[in-house]
Design an enzyme around this catalytic site. Structure first.
Site, mmCIF file in Angstrom:
data_model
loop_
_atom_site.group_PDB
_atom_site.id
_atom_site.type_symbol
_atom_site.label_atom_id
_atom_site.label_comp_id
_atom_site.label_asym_id
_atom_site.label_seq_id
_atom_site.Cartn_x
_atom_site.Cartn_y
_atom_site.Cartn_z
ATOM 1 N N ASP A 158 12.334 28.039 1.448
ATOM 2 C CA ASP A 158 11.566 28.465 2.612
ATOM 3 C C ASP A 158 10.320 27.594 2.777
ATOM 4 O O ASP A 158 9.783 27.077 1.784
ATOM 5 C CB ASP A 158 11.132 29.930 2.463
ATOM 6 C CG ASP A 158 12.301 30.899 2.609
ATOM 7 O OD1 ASP A 158 13.298 30.528 3.242
ATOM 8 O OD2 ASP A 158 12.198 32.022 2.081
ATOM 9 N N TYR A 188 12.598 30.966 -10.640
ATOM 10 C CA TYR A 188 11.404 30.971 -9.809
ATOM 11 C C TYR A 188 10.246 31.684 -10.516
ATOM 12 O O TYR A 188 10.475 32.581 -11.333
ATOM 13 C CB TYR A 188 11.654 31.721 -8.495
ATOM 14 C CG TYR A 188 12.760 31.181 -7.640
ATOM 15 C CD1 TYR A 188 12.513 30.258 -6.630
ATOM 16 C CD2 TYR A 188 14.076 31.613 -7.827
ATOM 17 C CE1 TYR A 188 13.538 29.772 -5.836
ATOM 18 C CE2 TYR A 188 15.108 31.130 -7.033
ATOM 19 C CZ TYR A 188 14.833 30.212 -6.043
ATOM 20 O OH TYR A 188 15.857 29.741 -5.257
ATOM 21 N N ASP A 213 7.362 38.072 3.777
ATOM 22 C CA ASP A 213 6.435 37.114 3.168
ATOM 23 C C ASP A 213 5.234 36.960 4.094
ATOM 24 O O ASP A 213 4.995 37.813 4.958
ATOM 25 C CB ASP A 213 7.122 35.773 2.866
ATOM 26 C CG ASP A 213 7.581 35.034 4.126
ATOM 27 O OD1 ASP A 213 7.323 35.519 5.246
ATOM 28 O OD2 ASP A 213 8.210 33.969 3.987
ATOM 29 N N ARG A 232 12.597 37.075 -1.398
ATOM 30 C CA ARG A 232 11.842 37.915 -0.448
ATOM 31 C C ARG A 232 12.472 39.303 -0.326
ATOM 32 O O ARG A 232 11.770 40.309 -0.286
ATOM 33 C CB ARG A 232 11.806 37.243 0.929
ATOM 34 C CG ARG A 232 10.826 36.098 1.036
ATOM 35 C CD ARG A 232 10.785 35.582 2.445
ATOM 36 N NE ARG A 232 11.974 34.837 2.808
ATOM 37 C CZ ARG A 232 12.467 34.750 4.045
ATOM 38 N NH1 ARG A 232 11.878 35.401 5.032
ATOM 39 N NH2 ARG A 232 13.528 34.037 4.300
#
Length: 246
Positions: free
Chosen positions: A54, A82, A96, A188
Site C-alpha cells: 500500500d 511485517y 488506515d 489492515r
C-alpha cells in the site's frame, strides 16, 4: 545498500535481475516500478514487482527485470513478515490513515491482558474480507476506485494463514506488532478485526514489510541509490562509446 556497494556488483538486467527495494512512504508499488523502468532506458525491458505494498506502507518490495519477470508469481507466493503500529479507540473507512476517523471508542476498559489475548484468535488459518479501499479487482475495476466514488461492493471472504501475531509494545492508543503470514493477508483488515474483537476500534497507522520469503529488508536498496547507480552506468557507457569512436 549505497551506490558504492552497488558498483561492486555486476548486473544483467536483460537476462533478469531480482532487485530488493525499500519502498518509500506514500509511493505506490507501481511508482517504484516506473522509476526503475525509466532509469533503465534506452533498454526496453520488462520490470515488475512481486507483491503490492500500500502507498502508506514502507519496506521490502521485490522487483524483477527482463526474463526473470516470468518468475514473479513464484516470488509473490512466498510468506511475508511485517512490523507495524495500530491505533486503538478509533476506526477509519480505509482501515488506515488514508481516510479520516469516522468513529471513536473509549479506551478506559481496555487492559494489556485483553490486548495480548486478542492476538491469539488471529493466529493460524483464518478468514478475512479485503478492505473496501484495496487494489482487489471486481469486474475489472479496483475496489479503491469504487470506494472513492462511494459505491458499496459485496466483498468475498478469503482464506489466509497467520503464522505469528506478536504484540511488541503497548502505549495506548498505540499498539506495536509483528506479523508473519501467507501471501494475500491484509494487515489492515486484521487490525480492524482486532479492534472489533476488543469491542473497540482500531486502524493501521504504520506498516513495514521486513521479509518476503527468504529476502530481508536489511538487504534492500534505496530507490534513489538504485536510480543514481543506473544514471552513472549510462554516463559511463556513453563516455566509453565516445572514446571508442574517437
Amino acid at each position: 545498500m549505497s551506490v558504492q556497494k552497488l558498483q561492486e556488483r555486476t548486473f544483467n538486467f536483460a537476462e533478469g535481475e531480482l532487485l530488493l527495494i525499500n519502498k518509500p512512504y506514500k509511493w505506490t508499488s507501481f511508482d517504484v516500478v516506473g522509476k526503475i523502468r525509466n532509469s533503465l532506458k534506452p533498454l526496453k525491458l520488462k520490470v515488475g514487482h512481486a507483491g503490492t505494498l500500500d502507498p502508506l506502507a514502507t519496506g521490502l518490495l521485490i522487483l524483477c527485470t527482463g526474463k526473470l519477470t516470468k518468475q514473479i508469481d513464484t516470488f509473490q507466493s512466498e510468506d511475508k513478515e511485517y512490523t507495524g503500529t495500530m491505533v486503538l479507540g478509533a476506526t477509519t473507512p480505509s482501515f488506515d490513515m488514508e481516510t479520516e476517523v469516522d468513529a471513536e471508542f473509549p479506551l478506559d476498559a481496555l487492559t494489556e491482558e485483553a490486548i495480548y489475548a486478542a492476538a491469539t484468535p488471529f493466529t493460524g488459518d483464518i478468514q478475512q474480507y479485503p478492505p473496501a479501499h484495496s487494489a482487489v479487482k471486481i469486474n475489472g475495476e479496483r475496489l479503491y476506485v469504487k470506494a472513492r466514488r462511494g459505491e458499496e461492493q459485496e466483498l468475498r471472504l478469503r482464506n489466509v494463514t497467520v503464522h505469528v501475531f506478536e504484540i511488541t509494545r503497548i502505549a495506548l492508543p498505540e499498539v506495536d506488532f509483528r506479523i508473519a503470514c501467507s501471501k494475500g493477508t491484509y494487515i489492515r483488515s486484521l487490525v480492524s478485526d482486532f479492534g472489533r474483537l476488543l469491542n473497540n476500534g482500531a486502524y493501521l497507522s504504520k506498516l513495514t514489510r521486513t521479509r518476503s520469503g527468504s529476502f530481508l529488508l536489511e538487504d534492500a536498496i534505496e530507490v534513489t541509490d538504485m536510480v543514481s547507480y543506473l544514471k552513472l552506468q549510462r554516463e559511463l557507457h556513453t563516455l566509453n562509446s565516445a572514446v571508442a569512436n574517437s
